[in-house]
Design an enzyme around this catalytic site. Structure first.
Site, PDB file in Angstrom:
ATOM      1  N   SER A   1       0.769  -1.260  -0.053  1.00 38.03           N
ATOM      2  CA  SER A   1      -0.028   0.015  -0.141  1.00 38.03           C
ATOM      3  C   SER A   1       0.834   1.152  -0.087  1.00 38.03           C
ATOM      4  O   SER A   1       0.387   2.433  -0.464  1.00 38.03           O
ATOM      5  CB  SER A   1      -0.803   0.118   1.251  1.00 38.03           C
ATOM      6  OG  SER A   1      -1.525  -1.294   1.483  1.00 38.03           O
TER       7      SER A   1
ATOM      8  N   HIS B   1      -0.520  -2.301  -7.571  1.00 39.09           N
ATOM      9  CA  HIS B   1      -1.322  -1.846  -6.393  1.00 39.09           C
ATOM     10  C   HIS B   1      -2.700  -1.965  -6.624  1.00 39.09           C
ATOM     11  O   HIS B   1      -3.212  -1.124  -7.406  1.00 39.09           O
ATOM     12  CB  HIS B   1      -0.833  -0.379  -5.802  1.00 39.09           C
ATOM     13  CG  HIS B   1      -1.628  -0.136  -4.470  1.00 39.09           C
ATOM     14  ND1 HIS B   1      -1.765   1.075  -4.329  1.00 39.09           N
ATOM     15  CD2 HIS B   1      -2.058  -0.939  -3.566  1.00 39.09           C
ATOM     16  CE1 HIS B   1      -2.580   1.208  -3.228  1.00 39.09           C
ATOM     17  NE2 HIS B   1      -2.483  -0.263  -2.642  1.00 39.09           N
TER      18      HIS B   1
ATOM     19  N   GLU C   1      -2.404   0.688  -9.629  1.00 39.39           N
ATOM     20  CA  GLU C   1      -1.375   1.569  -9.748  1.00 39.39           C
ATOM     21  C   GLU C   1      -0.033   0.608 -10.036  1.00 39.39           C
ATOM     22  O   GLU C   1       0.289  -0.244  -9.288  1.00 39.39           O
ATOM     23  CB  GLU C   1      -1.005   2.240  -8.543  1.00 39.39           C
ATOM     24  CG  GLU C   1      -1.940   3.531  -8.268  1.00 39.39           C
ATOM     25  CD  GLU C   1      -1.910   3.929  -6.972  1.00 39.39           C
ATOM     26  OE1 GLU C   1      -2.104   5.104  -6.688  1.00 39.39           O
ATOM     27  OE2 GLU C   1      -1.809   3.372  -6.014  1.00 39.39           O
TER      28      GLU C   1
ATOM     29  N   ASN D   1      -3.426   6.471  -2.133  1.00 38.86           N
ATOM     30  CA  ASN D   1      -3.180   6.406  -0.696  1.00 38.86           C
ATOM     31  C   ASN D   1      -2.647   7.640   0.114  1.00 38.86           C
ATOM     32  O   ASN D   1      -2.935   8.051   0.765  1.00 38.86           O
ATOM     33  CB  ASN D   1      -2.283   5.066  -0.353  1.00 38.86           C
ATOM     34  CG  ASN D   1      -3.239   3.884  -0.216  1.00 38.86           C
ATOM     35  OD1 ASN D   1      -4.398   3.832  -0.455  1.00 38.86           O
ATOM     36  ND2 ASN D   1      -2.634   2.754  -0.213  1.00 38.86           N
TER      37      ASN D   1
HETATM   38  N1  3HC Z   1     -15.957  -8.533  -3.321  1.00 38.83           N
HETATM   39  C1  3HC Z   1     -16.207  -8.644  -4.982  1.00 38.83           C
HETATM   40  N2  3HC Z   1     -17.492  -7.810  -5.239  1.00 38.83           N
HETATM   41  C2  3HC Z   1     -17.861  -6.864  -4.503  1.00 38.83           C
HETATM   42  C3  3HC Z   1     -17.479  -6.821  -3.035  1.00 38.83           C
HETATM   43  C4  3HC Z   1     -16.487  -7.708  -2.655  1.00 38.83           C
HETATM   44  N3  3HC Z   1     -15.877  -7.547  -1.458  1.00 38.83           N
HETATM   45  N4  3HC Z   1     -18.400  -5.731  -2.694  1.00 38.83           N
HETATM   46  C5  3HC Z   1     -19.355  -5.290  -3.291  1.00 38.83           C
HETATM   47  N5  3HC Z   1     -19.006  -6.153  -4.484  1.00 38.83           N
HETATM   48  C6  3HC Z   1     -19.735  -5.934  -6.085  1.00 38.83           C
HETATM   49  C7  3HC Z   1     -21.099  -6.491  -5.746  1.00 38.83           C
HETATM   50  O1  3HC Z   1     -21.220  -7.705  -6.193  1.00 38.83           O
HETATM   51  C8  3HC Z   1     -21.753  -5.507  -6.953  1.00 38.83           C
HETATM   52  O2  3HC Z   1     -21.513  -6.058  -8.090  1.00 38.83           O
HETATM   53  P1  3HC Z   1     -22.557  -5.925  -9.144  1.00 38.83           P
HETATM   54  O3  3HC Z   1     -22.797  -4.378  -9.450  1.00 38.83           O
HETATM   55  O4  3HC Z   1     -21.985  -6.632 -10.333  1.00 38.83           O
HETATM   56  O5  3HC Z   1     -23.818  -6.481  -8.708  1.00 38.83           O
HETATM   57  C9  3HC Z   1     -20.977  -4.257  -6.773  1.00 38.83           C
HETATM   58  O6  3HC Z   1     -19.718  -4.497  -6.313  1.00 38.83           O
HETATM   59  C10 3HC Z   1     -21.610  -3.230  -5.939  1.00 38.83           C
HETATM   60  O7  3HC Z   1     -21.776  -3.727  -4.599  1.00 38.83           O
HETATM   61  P2  3HC Z   1     -23.081  -3.206  -3.735  1.00 38.83           P
HETATM   62  O8  3HC Z   1     -24.168  -2.976  -4.554  1.00 38.83           O
HETATM   63  O9  3HC Z   1     -23.300  -4.334  -2.889  1.00 38.83           O
HETATM   64  O10 3HC Z   1     -22.435  -2.125  -2.871  1.00 38.83           O
HETATM   65  P3  3HC Z   1     -22.062  -0.679  -3.221  1.00 38.83           P
HETATM   66  O11 3HC Z   1     -22.871  -0.138  -4.458  1.00 38.83           O
HETATM   67  O12 3HC Z   1     -22.375   0.050  -1.936  1.00 38.83           O
HETATM   68  O13 3HC Z   1     -20.697  -0.869  -3.387  1.00 38.83           O
HETATM   69  C11 3HC Z   1     -18.509  -0.631  -3.056  1.00 38.83           C
HETATM   70  C12 3HC Z   1     -19.686  -1.282  -2.574  1.00 38.83           C
HETATM   71  C13 3HC Z   1     -18.003  -0.995  -4.319  1.00 38.83           C
HETATM   72  C14 3HC Z   1     -17.553  -1.216  -1.942  1.00 38.83           C
HETATM   73  C15 3HC Z   1     -18.334   0.891  -2.864  1.00 38.83           C
HETATM   74  O14 3HC Z   1     -18.842   1.497  -1.790  1.00 38.83           O
HETATM   75  C16 3HC Z   1     -17.166   1.742  -3.109  1.00 38.83           C
HETATM   76  O15 3HC Z   1     -16.653   2.008  -4.183  1.00 38.83           O
HETATM   77  N6  3HC Z   1     -16.425   2.032  -1.824  1.00 38.83           N
HETATM   78  C17 3HC Z   1     -15.343   2.675  -1.831  1.00 38.83           C
HETATM   79  C18 3HC Z   1     -14.294   1.938  -2.049  1.00 38.83           C
HETATM   80  C19 3HC Z   1     -12.772   2.315  -1.854  1.00 38.83           C
HETATM   81  O16 3HC Z   1     -12.441   3.560  -1.725  1.00 38.83           O
HETATM   82  N7  3HC Z   1     -11.807   1.365  -1.950  1.00 38.83           N
HETATM   83  C20 3HC Z   1     -10.445   1.929  -2.015  1.00 38.83           C
HETATM   84  C21 3HC Z   1      -9.735   1.802  -0.572  1.00 38.83           C
HETATM   85  S1  3HC Z   1      -8.206   2.086  -0.445  1.00 38.83           S
HETATM   86  C22 3HC Z   1      -7.326   0.533  -0.833  1.00 38.83           C
HETATM   87  O17 3HC Z   1      -8.015  -0.414  -0.893  1.00 38.83           O
HETATM   88  C23 3HC Z   1      -6.037   0.684  -0.806  1.00 38.83           C
HETATM   89  C24 3HC Z   1      -5.182  -0.112   0.100  1.00 38.83           C
HETATM   90  O18 3HC Z   1      -3.802   0.098  -0.190  1.00 38.83           O
HETATM   91  C25 3HC Z   1      -5.475   0.425   1.217  1.00 38.83           C
END
Ligand code: 3HC
Length: 524
Positions: free
Chosen positions: A119, A140, A152, A190
């Protein structure tokens, strides 16, 4: 050089997600864990995720079986010798990563590309644990890896251009959008995200507003898919802490010094969603905040309150509540809630003095506050300040959020009454303390300012930044579009004030923000 077989070491949430991404793209995958129990847990994660996709009609059973058929689960690292590329998602500790890479260097043929999904740790340091730094880079992914479209691709000063090209092509084959950048702590997403997340952690810890209110207000103000505290619970509080520590080590910027409560939550083993408890508890069917709601936000609203507004200017509060009657100060006697916006600190104080002379007993008075003027500075000489609160329209990319600002004197019922009146008017109110930037300006404007600074630093282009935040974090638009919606000039002046008020020089506007502000709206 096309990559056809990939190895993945570490099958936690992120590792299992990466296995899914590769296997769905048609690659053969060698999935490795350190023992049978972790291997079985990783396999269960992959089967669970694919099972959900089948249940939702996104995948048929035959496709699921074909994907699973492409994955070999093993605790024998030697099996990685047949991979064209090996990546890892093991814990964010440099000693663990360097030991693994030394091992991979011994196992894999010289041509194998070794990628870290770190990360924020230095890819260069991981690369130098091998005898092939030219074939090592960062790849990443973002949580949840099967969903977020950003990858990334992080090259060091030693990475071969061919290796970068091959991994870029692999990311594209997996349906991802690669952003290629150099090796700097936190890379693009990040580095931008975690200053903002840490500010939210501090706001929660210091009771600047209630946890759920902070999340709801940011979502309403920016259209982000989730609020910052919910997002930290998704990422994992342990991972969040690790990233902040690395960012702080590299930048020596106080803003990345992890909020003490975040550290305590991690000590307690409350790591977020994966352990069922972080800033929220996830065992009750809905996410419930584990932190107490601050006292000022616990009052009882007076129902059926009549609301009037006293303003002499083009008030942003009046613009936000156009349905509220405008009255002269002397005609505010019958109202339950009187909102005052004089356009300047002095004029608001004058209007307040006139309104308090006529207001009925128990009326709540809400005075417009700016980022620069504390509410109490405008209430000098008024005997009972329990029924005076502030209102602030933040500089948010989306309209509709209003901050109801409690002073140390404000009665919680007064705060609740104004919150209810704002909600009644169709706004999204948030009760908060009277602190520099309140909630939205304090969290969001530094985030945008950091994006501008990153471009100013020459680390990433504006497009890279926008792609990273929209595809990596699900933002509806990139930071530069958000900045244009806020107005670079306003953002600049709030950031100057915040830098002075908080003694945090990194909040001060960068030269590029000065330039954007001087250029005016049409050039942003
Ligand atoms: N695994 C697989 N698929 C998933 C999932 C998971 N854990 N969570 C959700 N999904 C899929 C669902 O199946 C759904 O797919 P579909 O549209 O094909 O049916 C789609 O994602 C949307 O899911 P939901 O409708 O259940 O939920 P949301 O619309 O609320 O979306 C989310 C969930 C995609 C997590 C959204 O809230 C989001 O984009 N959040 C922001 C996430 C973010 O910022 N991530 C980056 C974090 S930083 C990082 O990771 C870097 C690291 O180094 C720390």
């Amino acid at each position: 050089m096309a990559i056809q077989t990939a190895g993945v070491v570490g099958l936690g949430t992120m590792g299992a997600g990466i296995v899914e991404v590769f296997a769905r793209a048609g690659l053969e995958v060698v999935a490795v864990e350190v023992d049978d129990a972790l291997l079985a847990a990783g396999q269960k994660r992959l089967e669970g995720s694919l099972g959900k996709a089948v249940d939702r009609g996104k995948l048929d059973a035959a496709e699921r079986d074909a994907i699973l058929g492409r994955v070999e689960f093993t605790i024998d690292r030697a099996a990685l010798a047949r991979a064209d590329l090996v990546t890892e998602a093991v814990p964010e500790r440099l000693d663990i990563k360097t030991a693994l890479f030394a091992d991979l260097d011994a196992i894999c043929p010289p041509a194998t590309i070794l990628a870290t999904n770190t990360s924020s740790l230095p890819v260069t340091r991981v690369a130098t644990a091998t005898g092939r730094p030219d074939r090592v880079l960062g790849m990443h992914f973002f949580n949840p890896a099967p969903v977020m479209r950003l990858v990334e691709v992080v090259h060091t000063v030693r990475t071969d251009a061919d290796v970068v090209a091959a991994v870029r092509a692999l990311a594209e084959k997996c349906g991802k959008t690669p952003v290629v950048v150099g090796d700097r702590a936190g890379f693009v997403a990040n580095a931008l995200l975690f200053g903002y997340l840490n500010a939210a952690a501090r706001a929660a810890e210091t009771g600047q507003a209630a946890v759920a209110d902070i999340d709801a207000a940011v979502v309403a103000a920016c259209g982000f898919p989730m609020g910052p505290l919910t997002l930290m619970d998704l990422i994992g509080l342990d991972v969040s802490l690790d990233v902040m520590e690395t960012m702080f080590d590299e930048t020596r910027d106080q803003r990345y010094a992890p909020a003490p409560l975040l550290r305590r939550l991690v000590m307690a083993g409350d790591l977020g969603r994966k352990t069922g408890r972080g800033y929220y508890r996830y065992d009750a069917g809905e996410a419930l905040s584990v932190l107490p709601v601050p006292d000022f936000a616990t009052g009882a609203a007076r129902s059926t309150a009549t609301v009037v507004m006293v303003t002499t200017t083009d008030s942003s509060i009046h613009a936000a509540m156009p349905g509220v009657d405008l009255v002269e100060p002397d005609d505010a006697a019958d109202a339950d809630v009187v909102i005052i916006d004089g356009g300047s600190r002095i004029r608001t104080a004058e209007l307040l003095a006139r309104v308090t002379r006529v207001a009925k007993a128990g009326a709540v008075i809400a005075i417009a506050t700016t980022d620069e003027a504390p509410v109490l500075a405008m209430t000098a000489g008024i005997a009972d300040r329990g029924y005076i609160v502030g209102v602030h329209v933040p500089h948010s990319p989306r309209p509709g959020v209003v901050e109801v600002v409690a002073t140390v004197h404000s009665h919680p019922d007064a705060v609740a009454t104004v919150v209810a009146a704002m909600r009644e008017a169709g706004l999204s109110p948030i009760a908060c303390r009277d602190r520099p930037g309140h909630v939205i300006d304090y969290l969001v404007l530094p985030h945008l300012g950091d994006a501008v600074r990153m471009v100013d630093d020459g680390y990433a282009s504006q497009t890279d930044v926008d792609v990273a935040m929209t595809l990596g974090c699900g933002y509806p638009e990139g930071p530069f579009a958000m900045l244009a919606a806020v107005g670079a000039d306003d953002a600049r002046s709030v950031l100057s004030h915040l830098a002075a008020a908080t003694h945090l020089p990194s909040l001060a506007p960068s030269a590029l923000l000065d330039e954007l502000a001087a250029a005016g709206p049409e050039d942003q």
